[in-house]
Design an enzyme around this catalytic site. Structure first.
Site, PDB file in Angstrom:
ATOM      1  N   ARG A  24     -30.194 -28.864  37.909  1.00  0.00           N
ATOM      2  CA  ARG A  24     -28.884 -29.028  39.050  1.00  0.00           C
ATOM      3  C   ARG A  24     -27.783 -29.564  38.262  1.00  0.00           C
ATOM      4  O   ARG A  24     -27.638 -29.991  37.363  1.00  0.00           O
ATOM      5  CB  ARG A  24     -29.048 -29.957  39.979  1.00  0.00           C
ATOM      6  CG  ARG A  24     -27.902 -30.675  40.324  1.00  0.00           C
ATOM      7  CD  ARG A  24     -28.878 -32.010  41.853  1.00  0.00           C
ATOM      8  NE  ARG A  24     -29.814 -31.393  42.579  1.00  0.00           N
ATOM      9  CZ  ARG A  24     -28.958 -31.865  44.491  1.00  0.00           C
ATOM     10  NH1 ARG A  24     -28.870 -33.411  44.291  1.00  0.00           N
ATOM     11  NH2 ARG A  24     -30.169 -31.269  44.544  1.00  0.00           N
ATOM     12  N   ARG A  51     -35.034 -36.336  45.814  1.00  0.00           N
ATOM     13  CA  ARG A  51     -35.606 -35.716  46.103  1.00  0.00           C
ATOM     14  C   ARG A  51     -35.761 -34.939  45.869  1.00  0.00           C
ATOM     15  O   ARG A  51     -37.287 -34.463  45.018  1.00  0.00           O
ATOM     16  CB  ARG A  51     -35.660 -35.366  47.693  1.00  0.00           C
ATOM     17  CG  ARG A  51     -36.904 -36.142  48.807  1.00  0.00           C
ATOM     18  CD  ARG A  51     -35.252 -36.310  49.896  1.00  0.00           C
ATOM     19  NE  ARG A  51     -34.239 -36.465  50.099  1.00  0.00           N
ATOM     20  CZ  ARG A  51     -33.323 -38.007  49.775  1.00  0.00           C
ATOM     21  NH1 ARG A  51     -34.227 -39.036  50.156  1.00  0.00           N
ATOM     22  NH2 ARG A  51     -32.515 -37.946  49.588  1.00  0.00           N
ATOM     23  N   THR A  52     -35.523 -33.742  45.133  1.00  0.00           N
ATOM     24  CA  THR A  52     -35.110 -32.559  44.606  1.00  0.00           C
ATOM     25  C   THR A  52     -35.687 -32.732  43.419  1.00  0.00           C
ATOM     26  O   THR A  52     -36.937 -32.268  43.058  1.00  0.00           O
ATOM     27  CB  THR A  52     -34.064 -31.368  43.969  1.00  0.00           C
ATOM     28  OG1 THR A  52     -33.358 -31.969  45.450  1.00  0.00           O
ATOM     29  CG2 THR A  52     -34.120 -30.563  43.882  1.00  0.00           C
ATOM     30  N   LYS A  62     -20.997 -34.808  24.293  1.00  0.00           N
ATOM     31  CA  LYS A  62     -19.829 -33.977  23.273  1.00  0.00           C
ATOM     32  C   LYS A  62     -19.390 -33.415  23.453  1.00  0.00           C
ATOM     33  O   LYS A  62     -18.456 -32.883  22.017  1.00  0.00           O
ATOM     34  CB  LYS A  62     -21.419 -34.375  22.039  1.00  0.00           C
ATOM     35  CG  LYS A  62     -21.699 -35.590  21.086  1.00  0.00           C
ATOM     36  CD  LYS A  62     -23.040 -35.607  20.475  1.00  0.00           C
ATOM     37  CE  LYS A  62     -23.603 -36.382  20.370  1.00  0.00           C
ATOM     38  NZ  LYS A  62     -24.971 -35.541  19.692  1.00  0.00           N
ATOM     39  N   HIS A 111     -28.517 -23.845  47.098  1.00  0.00           N
ATOM     40  CA  HIS A 111     -29.971 -24.393  47.248  1.00  0.00           C
ATOM     41  C   HIS A 111     -31.297 -24.225  48.012  1.00  0.00           C
ATOM     42  O   HIS A 111     -31.544 -24.221  48.551  1.00  0.00           O
ATOM     43  CB  HIS A 111     -29.180 -26.186  47.748  1.00  0.00           C
ATOM     44  CG  HIS A 111     -30.450 -27.455  47.141  1.00  0.00           C
ATOM     45  ND1 HIS A 111     -31.562 -27.167  46.670  1.00  0.00           N
ATOM     46  CD2 HIS A 111     -30.705 -28.626  47.481  1.00  0.00           C
ATOM     47  CE1 HIS A 111     -32.012 -27.807  45.888  1.00  0.00           C
ATOM     48  NE2 HIS A 111     -31.109 -29.078  46.983  1.00  0.00           N
TER      49      HIS A 111
END
Lengths: 150, 309
Positions: B107, B57-58, B86, B135
């Protein structure tokens, strides 16, 4: 006036009014005994005007600001006396700055400041006495500040 | 109110007035979010969408928002295909995204990652969830959903249910709802109680949350039931998770005595905590809530990028 059971010092620092029982933590902050080059005297649970306290005397060493900041985190009522030629040349209370950087590591294992990033740990001081700090990055409070001092 | 260039890291960075300003702008965006009208206020702008953790969703709603506003999106949803594999630091990844785009959405599994990103980026950074931390855009869309459905946020009886210990959305939400003076009830298994620091924050804002493990009783007078998933990925050990998973289930039987206008919200994904038979009832608000992510994020992107509203 009662005579203290530890001797006067000619040059160095006397840390007075340490919260009783915290002298050992102060020694750890000052990296004593690892960095020992002169005499250190410790008095634990000494009777004082404002209740019992600890005292640490370090000969031939004047504390720098970062050391004083660290002491303020565990002994917020401590006073720092700089002694020169048996006289108190400077005297001040420790005081936490509004932000402490690079002194305490975050106790949250998943905080980004504990990973390989080019930043120093950073805490906001939300209460000076008793000291309460929150991580600038993850907003968590360390459970025991003295255990997290770098 | 000037938001241009501002980072969106934590709901605590915003005053109630600023939150209201964002919600009012989100309201104006609904018609564009539905595709009924077209807006091109971010034409020529590029958004970096950096998802170091899975998201449905986000990520999709941020990307949909940018596209709906006429902007473009670059980025990744799988960090194993980047130089992080890396051993590149997050700071260096952010420096790159900063030079390639006009705003960054991130995120990341580490708490505080978005705050760190904001330190290294000149362009605005929007936090799309940092580990078990914050959030803020979810919090804003939750507030927007309650406001849209109940006409106002103030005074509602709101029950927060589920994983109140590890759930990042409920910590921010409890704080933000307290700014509005709601009646809060927390329902969770004993081992997943709301942390004391969150309780203290609510109390400092004048809200005294009630605590119970009796869900049926607590929803009797509730206006909003906010359900969260017990998040397996946040548990330090599997044993602790196994003891609490399935502790609560919202089904028709539970709602027998609930108010007719009770709405059920959930940040999604849900697993078994809400019975699918609830989906067709008037109580189910979680899919509309998920849609509301688009107008709220359209408003935020427009505000921080200086797009005309």
């Amino acid at each position: 006036m009662k005579e203290l059971k530890i001797p006067l010092i000619k040059n160095g620092t006397v840390i007075d009014h340490i919260t009783s029982g915290n002298a050992i933590k102060v020694l750890r902050i000052l990296s004593i005994p690892q960095n020992l080059s002169s005499t250190v005297s410790v008095a634990i649970n000494v009777k004082g005007h404002l209740g019992n306290k600890d005292i640490v005397k370090v000969e031939n060493r004047e504390l720098d600001t970062s050391e004083v900041d660290k002491i303020a985190l565990i002994a917020p009522k401590a006073t720092i006396n700089i002694i020169r030629n048996y006289e108190v040349a400077e005297k001040h209370r420790v005081e936490l700055p509004s932000e402490i950087i690079g002194i305490v590591s975050c106790s949250n294992p998943t905080c980004v400041s504990n990973y390989n990033e080019p930043v120093k740990s950073r805490f906001k001081v939300i209460n000076k006495d008793p000291p309460q700090i929150t991580c600038y990055y993850c907003e968590r409070e360390p459970e025991d500040i003295s255990e997290r001092i770098i | 109110m000037d938001f241009q260039g501002r980072d969106i890291i934590s709901i605590k960075d915003f005053s109630k007035n600023e939150i209201n300003f964002i919600l009012n702008n989100a309201e104006k965006m609904v018609v564009y979010a539905k595709g009924k009208k077209y807006l091109n206020n971010l034409k020529g702008h590029i958004l970096s969408s950096l998802f170091f953790e899975p998201s449905t969703r986000t990520r999709l709603s941020f990307e949909s928002s940018m596209n709906r506003l006429g902007g473009r999106v670059i980025g990744f949803a799988d960090p194993t295909a980047t130089s992080q594999k890396k051993g590149e630091s997050l700071a260096d990844t952010i420096r790159m995204a900063d030079s390639y785009s006009d705003a960054i959405v991130i995120r990341h599994p580490q708490e505080g990652a978005a705050r760190l990103a904001a330190e290294f980026a000149e362009v605005p950074v929007l936090n799309a969830g940092d580990g078990a931390g914050r959030h803020p855009t979810q919090c804003l869309l939750d507030l927007f959903t309650i406001k849209s459905e109940k006409k106002k946020i103030e005074g509602n009886n709101i029950v927060l249910l589920g994983d109140l210990k590890y759930g990042r959305t409920v910590h921010s939400l409890a704080y933000a709802l307290s700014l509005y003076g709601v009646h809060l009830t927390f329902v969770s298994p004993d081992s997943l109680k709301m942390p004391n620091e969150v309780l203290n924050e609510c109390e400092e804002l004048g809200v005294q949350p009630k605590y119970t493990s009796n869900l049926e009783k607590s929803i009797k007078n509730a206006d909003v039931l906010y359900v969260t998933r017990i998040q397996k990925e946040r548990f330090p050990d599997a044993e602790e998770y196994n003891q609490v998973v399935g502790a609560y289930k919202v089904d028709k039987n539970l709602l027998k005595n609930a108010r007719k206008n009770l709405v059920i919200m959930h940040p999604l994904p849900r697993i078994t905590e809400i019975d699918p038979e609830i989906d067709k009832t008037s109580h189910a608000l979680y899919f509309k809530q998920a849609f509301n992510g688009v107008p709220v994020r359209m408003a935020l992107l427009s505000l921080v990028l200086g797009g005309k509203l």
